[in-house]
Design a protein around this motif. Structure first.
Motif, PDB file in Angstrom:
ATOM      1  N   SER A  28      -7.294  -7.928   2.497  1.00 14.99           N
ATOM      2  CA  SER A  28      -5.837  -7.932   2.463  1.00 14.99           C
ATOM      3  C   SER A  28      -5.438  -6.697   3.256  1.00 14.99           C
ATOM      4  O   SER A  28      -6.048  -5.632   3.094  1.00 14.99           O
ATOM      5  CB  SER A  28      -5.342  -7.816   1.018  1.00 14.99           C
ATOM      6  OG  SER A  28      -4.074  -7.202   1.003  1.00 14.99           O
ATOM      7  N   ASP A  29      -4.446  -6.811   4.109  1.00 14.00           N
ATOM      8  CA  ASP A  29      -4.068  -5.656   4.944  1.00 14.00           C
ATOM      9  C   ASP A  29      -3.617  -4.470   4.092  1.00 14.00           C
ATOM     10  O   ASP A  29      -3.757  -3.319   4.483  1.00 14.00           O
ATOM     11  CB  ASP A  29      -2.969  -6.037   5.940  1.00 14.00           C
ATOM     12  CG  ASP A  29      -3.457  -7.042   6.975  1.00 14.00           C
ATOM     13  OD1 ASP A  29      -4.640  -7.446   6.892  1.00 14.00           O
ATOM     14  OD2 ASP A  29      -2.672  -7.434   7.848  1.00 14.00           O
ATOM     15  N   ILE A  30      -3.083  -4.775   2.930  1.00 14.49           N
ATOM     16  CA  ILE A  30      -2.588  -3.704   2.054  1.00 14.49           C
ATOM     17  C   ILE A  30      -3.745  -2.827   1.590  1.00 14.49           C
ATOM     18  O   ILE A  30      -3.583  -1.628   1.393  1.00 14.49           O
ATOM     19  CB  ILE A  30      -1.868  -4.274   0.794  1.00 14.49           C
ATOM     20  CG1 ILE A  30      -1.015  -5.479   1.144  1.00 14.49           C
ATOM     21  CG2 ILE A  30      -1.045  -3.192   0.092  1.00 14.49           C
ATOM     22  CD1 ILE A  30       0.006  -5.277   2.203  1.00 14.49           C
ATOM     23  N   TRP A  31      -4.916  -3.447   1.419  1.00  9.26           N
ATOM     24  CA  TRP A  31      -6.079  -2.688   0.968  1.00  9.26           C
ATOM     25  C   TRP A  31      -6.540  -1.689   2.020  1.00  9.26           C
ATOM     26  O   TRP A  31      -7.350  -0.812   1.741  1.00  9.26           O
ATOM     27  CB  TRP A  31      -7.250  -3.633   0.609  1.00  9.26           C
ATOM     28  CG  TRP A  31      -6.911  -4.643  -0.443  1.00  9.26           C
ATOM     29  CD1 TRP A  31      -5.849  -4.601  -1.309  1.00  9.26           C
ATOM     30  CD2 TRP A  31      -7.614  -5.839  -0.755  1.00  9.26           C
ATOM     31  NE1 TRP A  31      -5.851  -5.706  -2.121  1.00  9.26           N
ATOM     32  CE2 TRP A  31      -6.926  -6.484  -1.803  1.00  9.26           C
ATOM     33  CE3 TRP A  31      -8.767  -6.459  -0.235  1.00  9.26           C
ATOM     34  CZ2 TRP A  31      -7.345  -7.690  -2.353  1.00  9.26           C
ATOM     35  CZ3 TRP A  31      -9.193  -7.657  -0.781  1.00  9.26           C
ATOM     36  CH2 TRP A  31      -8.486  -8.258  -1.827  1.00  9.26           C
ATOM     37  N   SER A  32      -6.090  -1.875   3.260  1.00  6.83           N
ATOM     38  CA  SER A  32      -6.485  -0.908   4.288  1.00  6.83           C
ATOM     39  C   SER A  32      -5.287  -0.156   4.863  1.00  6.83           C
ATOM     40  O   SER A  32      -5.285   0.234   6.028  1.00  6.83           O
ATOM     41  CB  SER A  32      -7.300  -1.593   5.386  1.00  6.83           C
ATOM     42  OG  SER A  32      -6.692  -2.779   5.766  1.00  6.83           O
ATOM     43  N   GLN A  85       0.515 -10.875   4.592  1.00  6.42           N
ATOM     44  CA  GLN A  85      -0.752 -10.182   4.837  1.00  6.42           C
ATOM     45  C   GLN A  85      -1.321  -9.519   3.592  1.00  6.42           C
ATOM     46  O   GLN A  85      -2.407  -8.951   3.640  1.00  6.42           O
ATOM     47  CB  GLN A  85      -0.544  -9.151   5.926  1.00  6.42           C
ATOM     48  CG  GLN A  85       0.736  -8.366   5.726  1.00  6.42           C
ATOM     49  CD  GLN A  85       0.648  -6.926   6.057  1.00  6.42           C
ATOM     50  OE1 GLN A  85      -0.133  -6.519   6.886  1.00  6.42           O
ATOM     51  NE2 GLN A  85       1.458  -6.123   5.390  1.00  6.42           N
ATOM     52  N   SER A  86      -0.588  -9.574   2.479  1.00  7.18           N
ATOM     53  CA  SER A  86      -1.143  -9.008   1.246  1.00  7.18           C
ATOM     54  C   SER A  86      -2.135  -9.992   0.623  1.00  7.18           C
ATOM     55  O   SER A  86      -2.936  -9.614  -0.225  1.00  7.18           O
ATOM     56  CB  SER A  86      -0.037  -8.656   0.256  1.00  7.18           C
ATOM     57  OG  SER A  86       0.531  -9.820  -0.285  1.00  7.18           O
ATOM     58  N   LEU A  87      -2.085 -11.253   1.053  1.00 10.10           N
ATOM     59  CA  LEU A  87      -3.044 -12.236   0.538  1.00 10.10           C
ATOM     60  C   LEU A  87      -4.371 -12.088   1.286  1.00 10.10           C
ATOM     61  O   LEU A  87      -4.372 -11.887   2.504  1.00 10.10           O
ATOM     62  CB  LEU A  87      -2.498 -13.654   0.760  1.00 10.10           C
ATOM     63  CG  LEU A  87      -1.220 -13.992  -0.006  1.00 10.10           C
ATOM     64  CD1 LEU A  87      -0.638 -15.303   0.489  1.00 10.10           C
ATOM     65  CD2 LEU A  87      -1.493 -14.058  -1.499  1.00 10.10           C
ATOM     66  N   PRO A  88      -5.498 -12.201   0.569  1.00  4.37           N
ATOM     67  CA  PRO A  88      -6.787 -12.099   1.264  1.00  4.37           C
ATOM     68  C   PRO A  88      -6.900 -13.156   2.373  1.00  4.37           C
ATOM     69  O   PRO A  88      -6.547 -14.323   2.171  1.00  4.37           O
ATOM     70  CB  PRO A  88      -7.798 -12.362   0.137  1.00  4.37           C
ATOM     71  CG  PRO A  88      -7.091 -11.926  -1.099  1.00  4.37           C
ATOM     72  CD  PRO A  88      -5.657 -12.310  -0.879  1.00  4.37           C
ATOM     73  N   SER A 100      12.306  -0.320   4.751  1.00  4.52           N
ATOM     74  CA  SER A 100      11.465  -0.588   3.574  1.00  4.52           C
ATOM     75  C   SER A 100      10.281   0.388   3.588  1.00  4.52           C
ATOM     76  O   SER A 100       9.990   1.010   4.613  1.00  4.52           O
ATOM     77  CB  SER A 100      10.996  -2.041   3.591  1.00  4.52           C
ATOM     78  OG  SER A 100      10.154  -2.267   4.698  1.00  4.52           O
ATOM     79  N   PRO A 101       9.576   0.528   2.445  1.00  5.18           N
ATOM     80  CA  PRO A 101       8.489   1.525   2.371  1.00  5.18           C
ATOM     81  C   PRO A 101       7.380   1.276   3.405  1.00  5.18           C
ATOM     82  O   PRO A 101       7.007   0.134   3.664  1.00  5.18           O
ATOM     83  CB  PRO A 101       7.944   1.319   0.955  1.00  5.18           C
ATOM     84  CG  PRO A 101       9.067   0.720   0.194  1.00  5.18           C
ATOM     85  CD  PRO A 101       9.796  -0.155   1.167  1.00  5.18           C
ATOM     86  N   TYR A 102       6.900   2.383   3.948  1.00  3.19           N
ATOM     87  CA  TYR A 102       5.780   2.327   4.906  1.00  3.19           C
ATOM     88  C   TYR A 102       4.494   2.676   4.163  1.00  3.19           C
ATOM     89  O   TYR A 102       4.509   3.492   3.235  1.00  3.19           O
ATOM     90  CB  TYR A 102       5.998   3.320   6.050  1.00  3.19           C
ATOM     91  CG  TYR A 102       7.101   2.871   6.990  1.00  3.19           C
ATOM     92  CD1 TYR A 102       6.801   2.306   8.227  1.00  3.19           C
ATOM     93  CD2 TYR A 102       8.438   2.982   6.619  1.00  3.19           C
ATOM     94  CE1 TYR A 102       7.820   1.866   9.074  1.00  3.19           C
ATOM     95  CE2 TYR A 102       9.455   2.543   7.453  1.00  3.19           C
ATOM     96  CZ  TYR A 102       9.142   1.991   8.672  1.00  3.19           C
ATOM     97  OH  TYR A 102      10.139   1.538   9.499  1.00  3.19           O
ATOM     98  N   GLY A 103       3.380   2.088   4.566  1.00  2.00           N
ATOM     99  CA  GLY A 103       2.077   2.460   4.018  1.00  2.00           C
ATOM    100  C   GLY A 103       1.522   3.597   4.857  1.00  2.00           C
ATOM    101  O   GLY A 103       2.249   4.511   5.247  1.00  2.00           O
ATOM    102  N   ASP A 104       0.228   3.510   5.200  1.00  5.23           N
ATOM    103  CA  ASP A 104      -0.363   4.533   6.071  1.00  5.23           C
ATOM    104  C   ASP A 104       0.068   4.351   7.518  1.00  5.23           C
ATOM    105  O   ASP A 104      -0.141   5.217   8.358  1.00  5.23           O
ATOM    106  CB  ASP A 104      -1.897   4.457   6.005  1.00  5.23           C
ATOM    107  CG  ASP A 104      -2.410   5.098   4.734  1.00  5.23           C
ATOM    108  OD1 ASP A 104      -1.628   5.838   4.100  1.00  5.23           O
ATOM    109  OD2 ASP A 104      -3.569   4.847   4.368  1.00  5.23           O
TER     110      ASP A 104
END
Lengths: 269, 118
Positions: free
Chosen positions: A134-138, A209-212, A236-240
């Motif tokens: 999942s893109d969120i995991w990275s 993209q949060s879905l595997p 909206s919130p940004y990740g890395d």
């Protein structure tokens, strides 16, 4: 809950929630063809072959494994990537192709990934795989979506898979059991529940993209060519992946510009 | 803007950026650690040497004050120099580039007031 979304937006949103993705025929075919032409022209330059006519693009791309060796694939891909990403027109056309879907599903003040990605998956090539993730995991933000554009028809193992939201929900609550295991173990467990995206050139895919998701070795007789790029609501919130280094603002509206530049009058002498 | 990357890593990124963009890397400079200090930056911009550009690690190393930032851009352009930002892979050499860069600054500056949770 108050919602003034129109019927079309509600329909799209429901489908997106339910399936985790949406496929739509591209209305702006001209822009889509411009994208494909830019890729093909850059490919021809890179591998030093005569420029192709549009009617031959499909065959040329599908059969490229007869011309490119796996060991040269990454260099070819990087050359094409540098070429398409040096053109702001390419980025604009990319956005244009997906604009209506993005406005419906994400919003109308958007940030776009600064670099469009390109996947080339030759038949039998295990070096270009994206194991289940999942893109969120990275490091991506769950507020992002991916716009995935096939440059050839994609099907069976020549495409990507995604885990259906209903199945992800079940796995999410039992994720502890994967502690100490690897992504292959995870894939084996979800394999029977993933959906293989069947999509033709002329259509676009927008997915959660949060879905595997991922791909496996392409065991078809044709090469897969696809582009992908992330979009998110600007505020909206940004990740890395931050604004400036990974995302750029593309549709700032007048009221936001006014707000961002406003300062209260100063009464201090 | 509250970001911190060790100096030697910043230098590696800057060197790599120069290499990729065929820029001659001639001098490394570090800003003084005091808050809002841009003494070194001013020194480099105003230097009358043959140096024709400055490569920053990130565009968020520029002053947070918009007016000060704009003065720096103007000064750079007046002196026919260029500035580059490695992390953002961005080159500033014209007024249009300033608008693009300032959009990023504007968005970044309002993000702390936006929804953050997930």
């Amino acid at each position: 809950m108050t919602s003034y979304l129109d019927k079309k937006d509600i329909h799209l949103s429901k489908n997106f929630f339910k399936k985790g993705y949406f496929i739509q025929k591209v209305s702006d075919l001209k822009s889509l063809k411009t994208l494909r032409k830019a890729v093909v022209n850059s490919l021809c330059e890179t591998i030093k072959v005569k420029m192709k006519k549009e009617k031959d693009f499909d065959r040329f791309l599908n059969d490229i494994h007869n011309t490119i060796k796996i060991k040269n694939l990454n260099n070819t891909r990087l050359n094409i990537l540098n070429s398409i990403n040096s053109s702001s027109e390419f980025h604009q056309k990319y956005f244009e192709v997906a604009k209506n879907l993005l406005f419906s599903l994400v919003g109308n003040e958007l940030a776009m990934q600064t670099r469009v990605n390109l996947s080339i998956q030759l038949p039998g090539d295990a070096s270009s795989l994206l194991p289940v993730h999942s893109d969120i995991w990275s490091g991506d933000s769950p507020f992002e979506v991916v716009v995935w554009i096939p440059l050839v028809n994609c099907y069976s193992t020549k495409t990507m898979y995604i885990l259906k939201p209903e199945n992800y929900k079940k796995i999410h609550s039992k994720f502890k059991k994967y502690a100490g295991k690897n992504s292959s173990d995870f894939y084996k467990n979800i394999k029977k529940n993933v959906e293989w995206i069947n999509i033709k050139f002329g259509e676009i895919l927008i997915f959660n993209q949060s879905l595997p998701h991922g791909n496996i070795v392409n065991s078809e007789k044709e090469t897969r060519w696809s582009l992908n790029c992330r979009f998110k609501s600007l505020y909206s919130p940004y990740g890395d992946k931050k604004i400036g280094e990974f995302f750029k603002p593309i549709t700032i509206r007048a009221a936001s510009r006014i707000g961002m530049n406003y300062s209260l009058p100063n009464l201090k002498k | 803007m509250g970001e911190r990357v060790p100096q030697h890593i910043q230098n590696q990124i800057i060197r790599k950026f120069c290499e990729t963009n065929r820029l001659e890397y001639s001098l490394s400079a570090s800003e003084y650690a005091m808050k809002n200090s841009y003494l070194m930056l001013e020194e480099i911009i105003n230097e009358k040497s043959s140096m024709n550009g400055i490569v920053f690690y990130s565009l968020f190393q520029l002053p947070e004050n918009k007016i000060y930032r704009n003065n720096i851009y103007k000064n750079i352009i007046k002196r026919k120099k260029k500035i580059f930002f490695s992390v953002e892979n961005f080159k500033l050499s014209s007024k249009n580039d300033i608008l693009e860069l300032e959009e990023i600054w504007d968005v970044k500056s309002v993000l702390p007031s936006c929804y953050k949770g997930y």
